[in-house]
Design an enzyme around this catalytic site. Structure first.
Site, PDB file in Angstrom:
ATOM      1  N   GLU A 175       3.568   4.270   5.921  1.00 50.28           N
ATOM      2  CA  GLU A 175       2.311   3.540   5.722  1.00 50.28           C
ATOM      3  C   GLU A 175       1.367   4.353   4.840  1.00 50.28           C
ATOM      4  O   GLU A 175       1.401   5.586   4.864  1.00 50.28           O
ATOM      5  CB  GLU A 175       1.613   3.355   7.084  1.00 50.28           C
ATOM      6  CG  GLU A 175       1.854   2.019   7.745  1.00 50.28           C
ATOM      7  CD  GLU A 175       1.104   0.878   7.061  1.00 50.28           C
ATOM      8  OE1 GLU A 175       0.751   1.001   5.878  1.00 50.28           O
ATOM      9  OE2 GLU A 175       0.882  -0.144   7.725  1.00 50.28           O
ATOM     10  N   ASP A 176       0.508   3.664   4.123  1.00 54.94           N
ATOM     11  CA  ASP A 176      -0.546   4.395   3.412  1.00 54.94           C
ATOM     12  C   ASP A 176      -1.679   4.740   4.371  1.00 54.94           C
ATOM     13  O   ASP A 176      -2.217   5.837   4.337  1.00 54.94           O
ATOM     14  CB  ASP A 176      -1.077   3.565   2.229  1.00 54.94           C
ATOM     15  CG  ASP A 176      -1.370   2.114   2.600  1.00 54.94           C
ATOM     16  OD1 ASP A 176      -0.969   1.701   3.712  1.00 54.94           O
ATOM     17  OD2 ASP A 176      -1.995   1.410   1.809  1.00 54.94           O
ATOM     18  N   ARG A 188      -5.152   0.555  -6.831  1.00 52.36           N
ATOM     19  CA  ARG A 188      -3.967   1.168  -6.217  1.00 52.36           C
ATOM     20  C   ARG A 188      -3.450   2.322  -7.066  1.00 52.36           C
ATOM     21  O   ARG A 188      -2.869   3.267  -6.563  1.00 52.36           O
ATOM     22  CB  ARG A 188      -2.849   0.128  -6.083  1.00 52.36           C
ATOM     23  CG  ARG A 188      -3.110  -0.963  -5.057  1.00 52.36           C
ATOM     24  CD  ARG A 188      -1.807  -1.688  -4.768  1.00 52.36           C
ATOM     25  NE  ARG A 188      -1.994  -2.972  -4.138  1.00 52.36           N
ATOM     26  CZ  ARG A 188      -2.101  -3.177  -2.824  1.00 52.36           C
ATOM     27  NH1 ARG A 188      -2.061  -2.143  -2.006  1.00 52.36           N
ATOM     28  NH2 ARG A 188      -2.256  -4.381  -2.310  1.00 52.36           N
ATOM     29  N   GLY A 194       0.773  -1.242   0.000  1.00 54.96           N
ATOM     30  CA  GLY A 194       0.000   0.000   0.000  1.00 54.96           C
ATOM     31  C   GLY A 194       0.802   1.289   0.000  1.00 54.96           C
ATOM     32  O   GLY A 194       0.397   2.287  -0.598  1.00 54.96           O
ATOM     33  N   ASP A 252      -5.371   1.886  10.351  1.00 54.78           N
ATOM     34  CA  ASP A 252      -6.798   1.621  10.541  1.00 54.78           C
ATOM     35  C   ASP A 252      -6.993   1.097  11.969  1.00 54.78           C
ATOM     36  O   ASP A 252      -7.029   1.885  12.923  1.00 54.78           O
ATOM     37  CB  ASP A 252      -7.221   0.602   9.476  1.00 54.78           C
ATOM     38  CG  ASP A 252      -8.709   0.466   9.322  1.00 54.78           C
ATOM     39  OD1 ASP A 252      -9.335  -0.040  10.247  1.00 54.78           O
ATOM     40  OD2 ASP A 252      -9.251   0.867   8.285  1.00 54.78           O
ATOM     41  N   ASP A 272      -5.699  -0.493  -1.983  1.00 51.62           N
ATOM     42  CA  ASP A 272      -6.407  -1.374  -2.908  1.00 51.62           C
ATOM     43  C   ASP A 272      -7.729  -1.870  -2.350  1.00 51.62           C
ATOM     44  O   ASP A 272      -8.008  -1.757  -1.162  1.00 51.62           O
ATOM     45  CB  ASP A 272      -5.549  -2.611  -3.175  1.00 51.62           C
ATOM     46  CG  ASP A 272      -5.514  -3.547  -1.958  1.00 51.62           C
ATOM     47  OD1 ASP A 272      -5.330  -3.042  -0.829  1.00 51.62           O
ATOM     48  OD2 ASP A 272      -5.710  -4.759  -2.136  1.00 51.62           O
ATOM     49  N   LYS A 276      -7.221   6.524  10.329  1.00 52.44           N
ATOM     50  CA  LYS A 276      -8.665   6.432  10.564  1.00 52.44           C
ATOM     51  C   LYS A 276      -8.884   6.195  12.050  1.00 52.44           C
ATOM     52  O   LYS A 276      -9.098   5.051  12.479  1.00 52.44           O
ATOM     53  CB  LYS A 276      -9.174   5.195   9.802  1.00 52.44           C
ATOM     54  CG  LYS A 276     -10.153   5.474   8.699  1.00 52.44           C
ATOM     55  CD  LYS A 276     -10.779   4.158   8.291  1.00 52.44           C
ATOM     56  CE  LYS A 276     -10.423   3.767   6.888  1.00 52.44           C
ATOM     57  NZ  LYS A 276     -10.944   2.437   6.537  1.00 52.44           N
ATOM     58  N   PHE A 300     -14.178   2.839   3.636  1.00 54.43           N
ATOM     59  CA  PHE A 300     -13.124   2.049   3.008  1.00 54.43           C
ATOM     60  C   PHE A 300     -12.656   2.827   1.789  1.00 54.43           C
ATOM     61  O   PHE A 300     -13.418   3.102   0.864  1.00 54.43           O
ATOM     62  CB  PHE A 300     -13.631   0.659   2.607  1.00 54.43           C
ATOM     63  CG  PHE A 300     -12.493  -0.235   2.227  1.00 54.43           C
ATOM     64  CD1 PHE A 300     -11.738  -0.855   3.206  1.00 54.43           C
ATOM     65  CD2 PHE A 300     -12.148  -0.416   0.900  1.00 54.43           C
ATOM     66  CE1 PHE A 300     -10.656  -1.658   2.866  1.00 54.43           C
ATOM     67  CE2 PHE A 300     -11.069  -1.222   0.554  1.00 54.43           C
ATOM     68  CZ  PHE A 300     -10.321  -1.839   1.543  1.00 54.43           C
ATOM     69  N   VAL A 301     -11.391   3.209   1.831  1.00 52.84           N
ATOM     70  CA  VAL A 301     -10.899   4.089   0.773  1.00 52.84           C
ATOM     71  C   VAL A 301      -9.930   3.338  -0.134  1.00 52.84           C
ATOM     72  O   VAL A 301      -9.292   2.382   0.288  1.00 52.84           O
ATOM     73  CB  VAL A 301     -10.208   5.341   1.356  1.00 52.84           C
ATOM     74  CG1 VAL A 301     -11.205   6.236   2.037  1.00 52.84           C
ATOM     75  CG2 VAL A 301      -9.091   4.955   2.316  1.00 52.84           C
TER      76      VAL A 301
HETATM   77  O1  LIG Z   1      -4.297  -0.544  10.860  1.00 49.74           O
HETATM   78  P1  LIG Z   1      -4.668  -1.826  10.210  1.00 49.74           P
HETATM   79  O2  LIG Z   1      -6.081  -2.228  10.519  1.00 49.74           O
HETATM   80  O3  LIG Z   1      -3.707  -2.906  10.479  1.00 49.74           O
HETATM   81  O4  LIG Z   1      -4.675  -1.545   8.641  1.00 49.74           O
HETATM   82  C1  LIG Z   1      -3.649  -0.889   7.969  1.00 49.74           C
HETATM   83  C2  LIG Z   1      -2.992  -1.746   6.940  1.00 49.74           C
HETATM   84  O5  LIG Z   1      -3.935  -2.193   5.994  1.00 49.74           O
HETATM   85  C3  LIG Z   1      -3.434  -2.032   4.701  1.00 49.74           C
HETATM   86  O6  LIG Z   1      -2.619  -3.066   4.291  1.00 49.74           O
HETATM   87  P2  LIG Z   1      -3.134  -4.454   3.676  1.00 49.74           P
HETATM   88  O7  LIG Z   1      -3.018  -5.500   4.718  1.00 49.74           O
HETATM   89  O8  LIG Z   1      -4.480  -4.244   3.081  1.00 49.74           O
HETATM   90  O9  LIG Z   1      -2.067  -4.775   2.577  1.00 49.74           O
HETATM   91  P3  LIG Z   1      -1.533  -3.890   1.352  1.00 49.74           P
HETATM   92  O10 LIG Z   1      -0.581  -2.901   1.902  1.00 49.74           O
HETATM   93  O11 LIG Z   1      -0.885  -4.878   0.460  1.00 49.74           O
HETATM   94  O12 LIG Z   1      -2.675  -3.214   0.729  1.00 49.74           O
HETATM   95  C4  LIG Z   1      -2.577  -0.809   4.841  1.00 49.74           C
HETATM   96  O13 LIG Z   1      -1.589  -0.759   3.829  1.00 49.74           O
HETATM   97  C5  LIG Z   1      -1.985  -0.939   6.186  1.00 49.74           C
HETATM   98  O14 LIG Z   1      -0.765  -1.580   6.149  1.00 49.74           O
HETATM   99  N1  LIG Z   2      -7.614   0.026   0.687  1.00 48.06           N
HETATM  100  C1  LIG Z   2      -7.773   0.134   2.006  1.00 48.06           C
HETATM  101  N2  LIG Z   2      -7.045  -0.562   2.819  1.00 48.06           N
HETATM  102  C2  LIG Z   2      -7.239  -0.416   4.132  1.00 48.06           C
HETATM  103  N3  LIG Z   2      -6.642  -0.998   5.171  1.00 48.06           N
HETATM  104  C3  LIG Z   2      -7.190  -0.508   6.258  1.00 48.06           C
HETATM  105  N4  LIG Z   2      -8.113   0.397   5.981  1.00 48.06           N
HETATM  106  C4  LIG Z   2      -8.172   0.458   4.644  1.00 48.06           C
HETATM  107  C5  LIG Z   2      -8.957   1.231   3.746  1.00 48.06           C
HETATM  108  O1  LIG Z   2      -9.815   2.052   4.111  1.00 48.06           O
HETATM  109  N5  LIG Z   2      -8.705   1.018   2.453  1.00 48.06           N
END
Ligand SMILES: O=P(O)(O)OC[C@H]1O[C@H](OP(=O)(O)OP(=O)(O)O)[C@H](O)[C@@H]1O
Ligand SMILES: Nc1nc2[nH]cnc2c(=O)[nH]1
Length: 831
Positions: free
Chosen positions: A741-742, A812, A686, A745, A806, A773, A799-800
């Site tokens: 981080e992106d 993405r 992300g 959550d 993604d 968030k 959910f963004v």
């Molecule tokens: O605070 P949390 O509830 O742990 O969520 C945050 C994580 O969720 C997403 O990753 P994801 O696991 O979707 O993988 P990605 O980076 O490959 O999209 C995002 O990139 C963070 O790393």
């Molecule tokens: N794409 C996406 N990934 C997440 N991971 C945790 N929250 C989110 C969200 O809002 N969007």
């Protein structure tokens, strides 16, 4: 009375309440269009769409461009969904918000070198309700000029101060290239009373301890006129014949004692027939100009002698003069000026006058010429009354003059025509159907057959045909006699007897359409891709309308009929090179129509619910891109799908970019004196875009690595404790780590990763997350050592997707961050 910048705004507001409601002019606000000016020249439709979509549903955006070079003219129109379509109940209120807030927001994307390196800077843009008559914007009507402004005052402060006196249409502090105030500004009110009251109350007052001048804005030319001619010492002399060299010039100027005189020569030493004479005192220069201007020597051309101007000054004067002439051409009594097209090249001004003089008294008459003095095939004839013009229009439109049928329409100013047509087209896009042309468009007669589609775009609306004097269609390639087409609706929407939306008419069509049908069945001459249901892809004939673009065809399009007059294989895809060359010979308006006609049915296949909106958005793209989409179903599918899955945009790419720059500079400042330099660890996948954008703006020698922790899989709900599925390559022991981080959550990913890095011996762990968030936080995390928390934006509980984030590995690559429509993730929801 001292008026401190912020306090004063309030005090003024209490004395004269801002008439918010008056934005609507007292009635329901139907103009859902904004004029957006002062745009950097590389700001495009997509960027404006992103920006304005945050406020309300945008139907279309048009950046006005130079016709030849297609470069932006620095202003645009943004059309919002019309309140009448039920989507926006209170558009005037929303537009008020736009005007109040976005006016102070900023768009400038500046290319810093290679085309791939963009940095974003911020600069105010000008936003106001789009006026039908653009001259209001330019005329200075109710426009106030403010001088000696404290340089700390920005647009918003200025707006707050002046909004107390009436509705502010536009407000601007002049700034230099670095965004620094130049100490003056302009406020344009909705009406003169407001302007006068602001002047009366504020002129001479102290704002931030500076005494301001507040007066009506006077255009440069008028100021010069009012103050008399400016003094000058340098005189420009023109029309010197070859023989009148220095000596003659000096001789004539001897009386006034010039300090220098020069005749300009070309590379071969030949006189260029003009020169400059400099005087010590302005009176002598003025006397020389007065005495010698118009003088003739040996019966040669009369001299022009006048104040020498800089090139820029001259250019600006000529531009103003040209603009005034242009405006005055159209400001003849409304409807009294006719625009002519398809003029035989041999017709000159005199002949034109002769042809039209039988209809009334001609006040001006002009055939337009190119730079070689050859006829451009177009011209204007102005009569002293609209009635005379109307007579001439009826009699002369379609008449054979020389070898060609003449085209006659009521002349319209380009801006007016474009604004009207654009609003009309936007309406059609918004409603997905046909709407009547706005009344007031010259030459438009509700109910009468309109045939705009077949003419190239013109400075006038094509008038309804007078029986017996109709445009001689048989003489025009691709145009059938006897009927006129609906100009805007892709053809399949007018088709008969098939499912799907039909606009404007009941099954079977109105009498006019039925007649058209009959004509078409009888006549199978080549040359018209007509609306014969037998040949069009539709539900009944089983032909795939997706592979057969059925839009309207522009004026010069070769048509899908064989030489025998029979249709050729209609499965044949649209020939892009043919369409491209037809586009090249069409006006911008026709071009848009042609592209729209082709695109609409293709989009309809993919997105029947939002066909008008999506087609409209696609049409704002570059023409080559649109052609590519018409040609490539896959590309179109991808493009359309990208847009329709997003419910709304939360952060545009500009906002993202601006924030990234700010965070990068915070990090640079914080780590400048820290040793060793930090290791930036991106949380894959992300964070990839954010990390890439961020590190390029950090002005330190950082190292970069990635780590992957997974918790969401392909769903939208966290599956619990994340697992580290890809570890670091670098050793971070004793290093300062910044985890990028992106989004944070629930916090579980971060807390696991921080623990992991701590375990690996990082001396500090900072976190830099683009979104957070907080509403969903379940796991608390703690930074390590002197670690800091950097945040882009707080994210609402949605959910963004986009900017690296993604859903099921898609989205993405969206350049903005948006909320995904629930229907696109519902079936995957793991909860
Ligand atoms: O605070 P949390 O509830 O742990 O969520 C945050 C994580 O969720 C997403 O990753 P994801 O696991 O979707 O993988 P990605 O980076 O490959 O999209 C995002 O990139 C963070 O790393
Ligand atoms: N794409 C996406 N990934 C997440 N991971 C945790 N929250 C989110 C969200 O809002 N969007």
């Amino acid at each position: 009375m001292a008026v401190p910048a912020t306090a004063n705004a309030t005090s003024v507001l209490t004395t004269a309440a801002a008439p918010v409601a008056s934005v609507t002019g007292g009635g329901p606000f139907v103009n859902a269009s904004l004029y957006v000016g002062d745009l950097e020249h590389n700001v495009n439709e997509g960027q404006l769409y992103d920006l304005f979509s945050q406020i309300a549903q945008v139907v279309s955006v048009r950046v006005c461009r130079d016709q030849a070079k297609r470069s932006s003219l620095g202003y645009a129109y943004v059309n919002f969904s019309n309140p009448q379509d039920g989507n926006l109940v209170n558009v005037d209120f929303i537009l008020l918000i736009v005007c109040t807030f976005i006016d102070f927001c900023i768009i400038r994307c500046k290319c810093d070198g290679g085309s791939e390196f963009y940095s974003f800077e911020w600069k105010p843009i000008r936003i106001m309700f789009s006026h039908r008559d653009p001259s209001i914007r330019k005329s200075g009507y109710a426009n106030v000029f403010i001088k000696n402004l404290d340089t700390s005052l920005d647009n918003k402060a200025l707006h707050d101060i002046f909004a107390a006196f009436g509705t502010v249409l536009s407000c601007k502090v002049a700034v230099d290239n670095n965004g620094q105030s130049k100490g003056y500004g302009f406020v344009q009110f909705e009406n003169e009373d407001a302007a006068q009251s602001a002047i009366k109350r504020l002129n001479g007052m102290l704002i931030n301890d500076k005494q301001v001048y507040v007066g009506l804005f006077v255009r440069h030319q008028e100021r010069i006129r009012a103050n008399g001619s400016p003094k000058f010492t340098n005189v420009y002399v023109k029309n010197l014949s070859d023989t009148q060299l220095m000596r003659t010039l000096r001789k004539f100027l001897a009386l006034m004692v010039p300090t220098s005189a020069v005749v300009m020569k070309d590379q071969n030493g030949k006189s260029r027939c003009f020169g400059f004479v400099n005087f010590q005192n302005p009176d002598a220069a003025a006397a020389a100009a007065e005495k010698l201007n118009g003088a003739t020597i040996n019966n040669d051309k009369a001299w022009y002698v006048g104040r020498a101007q800089s090139k820029a000054e001259r250019a600006s004067e000529l531009k103003t003069k040209f603009e005034q002439e242009r405006i005055s051409r159209y400001e003849k009594p409304r409807g009294a000026n006719l625009y002519l097209k398809n003029l035989d090249e041999n017709i000159k001004d005199e002949k034109l006058k002769e042809l039209f003089s039988e209809f009334g008294s001609i006040t001006s008459c002009k055939v337009m010429l190119d730079h070689q003095g050859l006829s451009k095939g177009s011209g204007f004839v102005a009569f002293s009354t609209p009635e005379e013009a109307s007579r001439a229009l009826i009699e002369m439109n379609g008449k054979m003059i020389g070898r060609k049928p003449l085209y006659v329409a009521v002349a319209q100013r380009k801006e007016e025509r474009q604004a009207q047509l654009q609003a009309h087209f936007a309406q059609i896009r918004a409603t997905g159907g046909m709407s009547p042309l706005p009344s007031g468009i010259p030459g438009y007669h509700p109910g009468a057959p309109q045939q705009l589609y077949f003419g190239e775009g013109t400075p006038g609306m094509i008038p309804a045909q007078h029986a017996g004097y109709g445009f001689q269609h048989q003489l025009m390639p691709g145009v059938r006699p006897g009927f006129a087409s609906n100009f805007i609706m892709p053809y399949h929407l007018q088709r008969q007897g098939q499912p799907g939306p039909r606009m404007g008419t009941r099954r079977g069509g109105n009498p006019h359409q039925m007649r058209r049908q009959q004509l078409l069945h009888r006549n199978n001459n080549p040359g018209y891709m007509g609306n014969n249901p037998g040949y069009m892809g539709n539900a009944r004939n089983g032909i795939d309308s997706f592979s057969v673009p059925q839009g309207l065809v522009g004026p010069m399009m070769p048509l899908p009929f064989g030489v025998s007059g029979n249709p050729i294989d209609i499965q044949q895809p649209v020939i892009i090179s043919t369409l491209a060359s037809a586009l090249a010979s069409a006006s911008p308006w026709t071009r848009n129509e042609m592209l729209g006609g082709h695109l609409y049915p293709l989009v309809e296949r993919l997105q029947p619910d939002h066909v008008a909106k999506v087609t409209g958005m696609l049409l704002e793209m570059d023409q080559t891109e649109v052609l590519h989409l018409i040609e490539s179903p896959d590309a179109l599918k991808k493009k359309v799908c990208r847009w329709i899955h997003i419910e709304r945009v939360l952060w545009t790419k500009f906002q993202i970019s601006k924030r990234v720059t700010e965070i990068a500079s915070e990090i640079t400042n914080d780590f400048t004196s820290i040793s060793p330099p930090p290791v930036i660890v991106g949380v894959a996948t992300g964070a990839f875009l954010f990390l890439a954008d961020l590190v390029r703006q950090i002005q330190l020698p950082v190292s970069v690595d990635f780590i992957r922790a997974e918790s969401y899989g392909s769903g939208t709900k966290s599956t619990g404790a994340p697992t580290i599925s890809m570890d670091l390559k670098l050793n971070v022991e004793g290093k300062h780590v910044i985890l990028v981080e992106d989004i944070v959550d629930t916090g579980s990913t971060l807390s696991s990763l921080i623990a992991h890095l701590k375990f690996k011996g990082a001396s500090s762990v900072s976190v830099c997350s683009f979104l957070d968030k907080p509403a969903r936080r379940k796991v608390h995390f703690e930074l390590v050592g002197d670690g800091k928390y950097y945040l882009g934006f707080e994210c609402p509980d949605h959910f963004v997707v986009g900017y690296g984030m993604d859903f099921a590995e898609l989205y993405r690559n969206l350049p903005y961050i948006g909320v995904l429509k629930p229907e696109y993730y519902k079936q995957f929801d793991l909860s």
